[in-house]
Design a protein around this motif. Structure first.
Motif, short mmCIF file in Angstrom:
data_model
loop_
_atom_site.label_atom_id
_atom_site.label_comp_id
_atom_site.label_asym_id
_atom_site.label_seq_id
_atom_site.Cartn_x
_atom_site.Cartn_y
_atom_site.Cartn_z
N VAL A 169 98.34 56.26 45.95
CA VAL A 169 97.95 57.45 45.21
C VAL A 169 96.42 57.57 45.21
O VAL A 169 95.71 56.60 44.96
CB VAL A 169 98.48 57.39 43.77
CG1 VAL A 169 98.04 58.63 42.99
CG2 VAL A 169 99.99 57.28 43.78
N VAL A 170 95.93 58.76 45.52
CA VAL A 170 94.48 59.00 45.58
C VAL A 170 93.98 59.40 44.20
O VAL A 170 94.51 60.32 43.57
CB VAL A 170 94.16 60.11 46.61
CG1 VAL A 170 92.66 60.39 46.64
CG2 VAL A 170 94.66 59.72 47.98
N THR A 171 92.98 58.70 43.72
CA THR A 171 92.35 59.01 42.43
C THR A 171 90.85 59.16 42.63
O THR A 171 90.28 58.70 43.62
CB THR A 171 92.63 57.91 41.40
OG1 THR A 171 92.06 56.67 41.86
CG2 THR A 171 94.13 57.73 41.19
N GLU A 172 90.20 59.77 41.65
CA GLU A 172 88.75 59.95 41.73
C GLU A 172 88.00 58.66 41.44
O GLU A 172 86.87 58.49 41.88
CB GLU A 172 88.31 61.04 40.74
CG GLU A 172 88.88 62.43 41.06
CD GLU A 172 88.39 63.47 40.08
OE1 GLU A 172 87.67 63.09 39.12
OE2 GLU A 172 88.72 64.65 40.26
N GLU A 173 88.61 57.75 40.70
CA GLU A 173 87.91 56.52 40.30
C GLU A 173 87.86 55.49 41.43
O GLU A 173 86.92 54.70 41.50
CB GLU A 173 88.60 55.90 39.08
CG GLU A 173 88.48 56.74 37.81
CD GLU A 173 89.47 57.89 37.79
OE1 GLU A 173 90.38 57.89 38.65
OE2 GLU A 173 89.34 58.79 36.94
N GLN A 174 88.84 55.49 42.31
CA GLN A 174 88.93 54.45 43.32
C GLN A 174 88.98 55.04 44.72
O GLN A 174 89.53 56.13 44.93
CB GLN A 174 90.16 53.58 43.09
CG GLN A 174 90.14 52.79 41.79
CD GLN A 174 91.39 51.96 41.62
OE1 GLN A 174 92.42 52.22 42.24
NE2 GLN A 174 91.31 50.94 40.79
N THR A 175 88.40 54.31 45.68
CA THR A 175 88.52 54.69 47.08
C THR A 175 89.90 54.29 47.59
O THR A 175 90.29 53.13 47.44
CB THR A 175 87.44 54.00 47.93
OG1 THR A 175 86.15 54.35 47.44
CG2 THR A 175 87.56 54.42 49.40
N PRO A 176 90.66 55.22 48.15
CA PRO A 176 92.03 54.88 48.57
C PRO A 176 92.03 53.86 49.70
O PRO A 176 91.17 53.87 50.58
CB PRO A 176 92.61 56.23 49.01
CG PRO A 176 91.41 57.06 49.38
CD PRO A 176 90.33 56.62 48.44
#
Length: 207
Positions: A169-176
């Motif tokens: 899952v792509v999130t703004e906090e972490q680099t996928p």
């Protein structure tokens, strides 16, 4: 849903356990002649990273050459999953015969899916569809006008795009996490800018 196989969960080096299949054909232009070529997609079963090889035909010899390329680049292979195509079965028989004679070729376990069971090859069939969709967007619709080196470059860039897809899952906090990060330890891959192409560039000698 059945439990995943041990190859899908094993923590191993890249392409130790892999699945593969041919796709195509693609038309290439050599001087004034046109001929067919084929792509071989190889996917790592755990991280779903892929490798694409461009082959001149769908024979056992071409497949064995591609297999030797893979071993030379990424090291030994333990497991190969594929369908019962004559090229794969012929390559398995050739490699098994060579092992009995020389005892030097690495022992690779082939696992063949039952005949007419393409659903059991979903690991690579889904990736083939993704590769075809990217090729359509990158101009493969002009088939028959590309040379073999140009088509090989196009397939390598398709491979780079597919290996840059996120695995979770792509999130703004972490680099996928992507397959490329596991293969190259680099978070981003930047290709040279292709500049701007016009329709007339498709027919020019210098592409």
């Amino acid at each position: 849903m059945a439990t995943l196989s041990s190859e899908r969960l094993a923590e191993t080096a890249p392409f130790t356990h892999c699945g593969l299949d041919f796709f195509g054909p693609f038309k290439v232009k050599e001087r004034r002649k046109k001929r067919k070529t084929y792509g071989l997609i190889i996917t790592r079963l755990s991280s779903r990273a892929i490798l694409i090889e461009l082959l001149e035909d769908m024979t056992s010899d071409s497949f064995i050459n591609a297999l030797r390329n893979l071993i030379a680049i990424h090291g030994a292979i333990s497991t190969i999953r594929c369908d019962q195509g004559t090229d794969f079965v012929g390559a398995f028989n050739d490699l098994a015969k060579n092992m009995r004679i020389t005892h030097h070729y690495p022992d690779i376990k082939f696992t063949f899916n039952p005949p007419h069971s393409s659903n059991m090859g979903g690991v690579w069939e889904r990736l083939i569809r993704t590769a075809r969709n990217i090729l359509k967007g990158m101009g493969e619709k002009h088939g028959g006008r590309l040379s073999t080196p140009q088509l090989r470059t196009l397939l390598y860039e398709v491979m780079s795009v597919m290996n840059s897809r996120p695995l979770g899952v792509v999130t703004e906090e972490q680099t996928p996490l992507t397959p490329n990060m596991l293969l190259t330890m680099k978070s981003q891959l930047t290709l040279p800018s292709p500049c701007v192409f016009e329709k007339a560039d498709i027919y020019s000698k210098k592409r």
